[in-house]
Design an enzyme around this catalytic site. Sequence first.
Site, mmCIF file in Angstrom:
data_model
loop_
_atom_site.group_PDB
_atom_site.id
_atom_site.type_symbol
_atom_site.label_atom_id
_atom_site.label_comp_id
_atom_site.label_asym_id
_atom_site.label_seq_id
_atom_site.Cartn_x
_atom_site.Cartn_y
_atom_site.Cartn_z
ATOM 1 N N GLY A 1 37.277 30.815 -18.687
ATOM 2 C CA GLY A 1 37.639 32.200 -18.408
ATOM 3 C C GLY A 1 37.899 32.432 -16.934
ATOM 4 O O GLY A 1 38.443 33.466 -16.537
ATOM 5 N N LYS B 1 37.168 26.377 -9.991
ATOM 6 C CA LYS B 1 36.369 27.470 -10.567
ATOM 7 C C LYS B 1 36.559 28.736 -9.741
ATOM 8 O O LYS B 1 36.454 28.694 -8.511
ATOM 9 C CB LYS B 1 34.891 27.054 -10.590
ATOM 10 C CG LYS B 1 34.011 27.993 -11.381
ATOM 11 C CD LYS B 1 32.696 27.326 -11.744
ATOM 12 C CE LYS B 1 31.766 28.281 -12.450
ATOM 13 N NZ LYS B 1 30.524 27.631 -12.851
ATOM 14 N N ASP C 1 28.007 25.385 -24.597
ATOM 15 C CA ASP C 1 29.238 25.313 -23.797
ATOM 16 C C ASP C 1 28.960 24.822 -22.382
ATOM 17 O O ASP C 1 29.897 24.559 -21.626
ATOM 18 C CB ASP C 1 29.950 26.680 -23.750
ATOM 19 C CG ASP C 1 29.019 27.808 -23.339
ATOM 20 O OD1 ASP C 1 27.999 28.006 -24.011
ATOM 21 O OD2 ASP C 1 29.302 28.478 -22.335
HETATM 22 P P1 AMP Z 1 28.949 30.638 -17.910
HETATM 23 O O1 AMP Z 1 27.801 31.495 -18.257
HETATM 24 O O2 AMP Z 1 29.327 30.648 -16.455
HETATM 25 O O3 AMP Z 1 28.804 29.254 -18.421
HETATM 26 O O4 AMP Z 1 30.224 31.278 -18.646
HETATM 27 C C1 AMP Z 1 30.278 31.560 -20.011
HETATM 28 C C2 AMP Z 1 31.664 31.987 -20.391
HETATM 29 O O5 AMP Z 1 32.034 33.178 -19.685
HETATM 30 C C3 AMP Z 1 32.762 30.976 -20.077
HETATM 31 O O6 AMP Z 1 33.760 31.080 -21.053
HETATM 32 C C4 AMP Z 1 33.262 31.443 -18.741
HETATM 33 O O7 AMP Z 1 34.568 31.008 -18.458
HETATM 34 C C5 AMP Z 1 33.200 32.949 -18.909
HETATM 35 N N1 AMP Z 1 33.073 33.669 -17.652
HETATM 36 C C6 AMP Z 1 31.993 33.717 -16.836
HETATM 37 N N2 AMP Z 1 32.238 34.489 -15.764
HETATM 38 C C7 AMP Z 1 33.496 34.942 -15.888
HETATM 39 C C8 AMP Z 1 34.335 35.786 -15.106
HETATM 40 N N3 AMP Z 1 33.919 36.342 -13.972
HETATM 41 N N4 AMP Z 1 35.589 36.028 -15.561
HETATM 42 C C9 AMP Z 1 36.025 35.498 -16.716
HETATM 43 N N5 AMP Z 1 35.285 34.700 -17.488
HETATM 44 C C10 AMP Z 1 34.041 34.425 -17.097
HETATM 45 MG MG MG Z 2 29.773 27.690 -18.641
#
Ligand code: AMP
Ligand code: MG
Length: 485
Positions: free
Chosen positions: A90, A110, A251
């Site tokens: 994302g 990232k 994930d």
């Molecule tokens: P994480 O908790 O960082 O592993 O992220 C979990 C999911 O949320 C993944 O699909 C990330 O790409 C998405 N994600 C986290 N932060 C953001 C953001 N600021 N914008 C878009 N997607 C995000």
């Molecule tokens: Mg992640």
Amino acid sequence: MNPAPQFNNRFARLDSRFYTATAASPIGKSHWVIRNQALANDLGMDLMSNHGEPFLSAFSGGTPLPNSEPLAMVYAGHQFGHYVNQLGDGRGLLLAELDTAQGKFDLHLKGAGPTPYSRMGDGRAVLRSSIREYLCGEAMTALGIASSRSLCITTGEQTVWREKEESAAMLVRVAQSHVRFGSFEYFHYTEQPELVKQLADYCIDLHFPDAAEYSGSQRYVVFFSQVVEKTALMIAQWQCVGFAHGVMNTDNMSILGETFDYGPFGFLDDYNEGFVCNHSDHSGRYAFNAQPGVALWNLNALAQALSSLIDETQIKAALEGYRSSLVGHYARLMRNKLGLQTSHENDQQLVAELLQLMQSSSADFTNTFRQLGTVSLKDNQHSLRDNFVNREDFDSWLNKYQQRLKENTWVDDERQQAMAATNPKFVLRNYLAQQAIEKADVGDYKELEQLAKVLTQPFDEQLALEDYAKPPPDWGKRISVSCSS
Ligand code: AMP
Ligand code: MG
């Protein structure tokens, strides 16, 4: 001169249902926050000289490097135990894959901006969390734990809103693979078994030579068994270095057992087996002592996702290997930490008793093990006793330990050296990261550079930098780290 290395983008050659080609978007006029010269050299990238300009542009969302094919990978995953049917990159992009003498590496950006998988997010990462991820990837690598690594951070004029306004940044993450347990779950639950197979074959061909020797279902049995084994090793290493990941969602689990996706992680300061590093983890699902069980839970979720390739009996047999593998690695690593040359049936008891004493006295995890490495066989007492509430209990443990050490063939010196090479003096304590972040927030990156350097030699005495080995001051114990990043 074209500074960009020749890429070999295999993931981009897979079926287009694995990803969406997406361009990064810039964060305004940008500059370097930190560059990892050693890693850049290994990757054949000249980030440091004037030739680094194209990299600065590419790594802050500007002109892409020649031959890079930025794409957002799709995946799903179990988050805090609940299945989320579509996640995906994302805010990150796989920029390119690179072959080096050390193997194949992904370059992942990232904070690169919105993608079709951004859901409600802004696609950005803040400087604070990029610094934490940068430092921890390098710290874990230096500790000998397979991990994603960090090539550089850039920041620009753009700000983003979290709990407050913060600087947007981008981190270039380098890892052997960005395929996650959740990648398989996505294709399994969308009922595309042919893509589960293609993804497994992609992983096997690149990273699982033992599995590649087989055809038919045995290929996938060996593959899965090795994922189980690699995960067990990773968890044993976490438990022995006092590392809590914080968000062990499927994930965030690399198919290669590389520690990955650093968010609200934490290293233990005071030993507390129930340590929960993530402020958002109200139930303690990912507490320090829950990690071995959670990894097995995650492996079960992966097994389910591979059920079109492997039959149930073989999956169960592979999963059964997890426990013995984890216990074996943990026992071996703990023996190393205690400087024991051979194994003895009472060793686990000795370890458990020490941990109990540490728990009841809130003894510092890293420093206690490091200082144990200065014990000599002739000591009647050791200064470590002062760190324990009940000093006599520690004395009697020490006595038992010294008796056990007599089974070694090593003399004190040899054992002490071996222990110093296995019990780090420096780990990424939260307060150290916080100090570097606070300076970086006002544009001063010297502290970050210095800390990064200290952490790349965690076993060296580095006497001039002793302060970095200190337990946290009071303010440093109260830092709240959450999923906000
Ligand atoms: P994480 O908790 O960082 O592993 O992220 C979990 C999911 O949320 C993944 O699909 C990330 O790409 C998405 N994600 C986290 N932060 C953001 C953001 N600021 N914008 C878009 N997607 C995000
Ligand atoms: Mg992640």
